[in-house]
Design an enzyme around this catalytic site. Sequence first.
Site, PDB file in Angstrom:
ATOM      1  N   LYS A  50      62.129  35.415  51.567  1.00 39.72           N
ATOM      2  CA  LYS A  50      61.568  36.477  50.723  1.00 39.72           C
ATOM      3  C   LYS A  50      60.906  35.876  49.490  1.00 39.72           C
ATOM      4  O   LYS A  50      59.820  36.293  49.092  1.00 39.72           O
ATOM      5  CB  LYS A  50      62.680  37.457  50.313  1.00 39.72           C
ATOM      6  CG  LYS A  50      63.177  38.313  51.475  1.00 39.72           C
ATOM      7  CD  LYS A  50      64.458  39.095  51.147  1.00 39.72           C
ATOM      8  CE  LYS A  50      64.936  39.875  52.378  1.00 39.72           C
ATOM      9  NZ  LYS A  50      66.187  40.603  52.153  1.00 39.72           N
ATOM     10  N   GLN A  94      70.809  40.976  47.841  1.00 43.29           N
ATOM     11  CA  GLN A  94      70.986  40.676  49.268  1.00 43.29           C
ATOM     12  C   GLN A  94      72.398  41.088  49.716  1.00 43.29           C
ATOM     13  O   GLN A  94      73.392  40.774  49.062  1.00 43.29           O
ATOM     14  CB  GLN A  94      70.751  39.175  49.514  1.00 43.29           C
ATOM     15  CG  GLN A  94      70.750  38.757  50.974  1.00 43.29           C
ATOM     16  CD  GLN A  94      69.596  39.348  51.785  1.00 43.29           C
ATOM     17  OE1 GLN A  94      68.524  39.626  51.259  1.00 43.29           O
ATOM     18  NE2 GLN A  94      69.818  39.534  53.072  1.00 43.29           N
ATOM     19  N   ASP A 117      64.480  48.000  48.044  1.00 45.10           N
ATOM     20  CA  ASP A 117      65.191  48.124  49.322  1.00 45.10           C
ATOM     21  C   ASP A 117      65.272  49.583  49.773  1.00 45.10           C
ATOM     22  O   ASP A 117      65.594  49.862  50.926  1.00 45.10           O
ATOM     23  CB  ASP A 117      66.632  47.603  49.176  1.00 45.10           C
ATOM     24  CG  ASP A 117      66.818  46.211  49.752  1.00 45.10           C
ATOM     25  OD1 ASP A 117      66.119  45.874  50.712  1.00 45.10           O
ATOM     26  OD2 ASP A 117      67.682  45.477  49.226  1.00 45.10           O
TER      27      ASP A 117
END
Length: 279
Positions: A50, A94, A117
């Site tokens: 990412k 994460q 997200d």
Amino acid sequence: MTARLIDGKAVAATLRAEVAAKVRAAGFTPGLAVILVGGDPASSVYVRTKDRAAREAGIEARTIRLPAETTQSDLLGIIQALNEDPAIDGILVQLPLPRGIDAQAVIEAIDPAKDVDGFHPVNVGHLASGRPTLVPCTPLGVMKLLRVMGIETSGARAVVLGRSAIVGRPMASLLLTADATVTIAHSRTRDLPAECRGADILVAAVGRPEMVRADWIKPGATVIDVGINRLPDGRLVGDVAFESCSAVAGAITPVPGGVGPMTVACLLENTLTAALRRR
Ligand code: GUN
């Protein structure tokens, strides 16, 4: 193999190039903070991917690696600082988090406007009410693959295998918003194979290596494999038995090179979206 191969790597490369062009045109540098707590090997790889993809798109990536012993209160403090930091447009923590940290509390601490997200209850609520704002990256990537491949969702029977907050539930919402007739199937569903055989579009997101077999697939169906499973021999496989299923399906995603690259590309797009809305 008779199925069309859905080349997520190629579609993702195009999307990443589009995001990079829009970032150049925006006249400012969007900022993305990625937080990794602990040293889970798979998560470390995802975070590195990412970070690199963001930089390549002209997004300033700030990857924050924290020790596994980090307390929830320390993590919440870091998120608060990022919420208030004008240079940061997107915040991603994460998952999974180490034991002892309440992931839901962490997600709820993120400013919904920076929640790239799409996991914050405010954004989950917008999606569930059919007015998506920031949408979880993996299901968003699946919708883009369906669109690029010209696969009709309106009126299609879609079965989502798996009910996770990250993939299954938002996937079902997006398919419903796209006028599919949606079933969410899961570990307690009676006769999973029969349920899946009813699907024109089958999305597998359960994390069980090669669970979906050829006789679960309606001939000509579109099969989207969200699973990424590492076998003891080191091989990477999806939730779908690719070889046998591709003889029955009409279109199918490979693992790797299917949905995975789309998740990363959609994160970049969400970061740009959040940045444009905030500025
Ligand atoms: N872990 C596995 N998938 C994801 C994702 O899409 N976002 C975050 N934050 N963590 C994940």
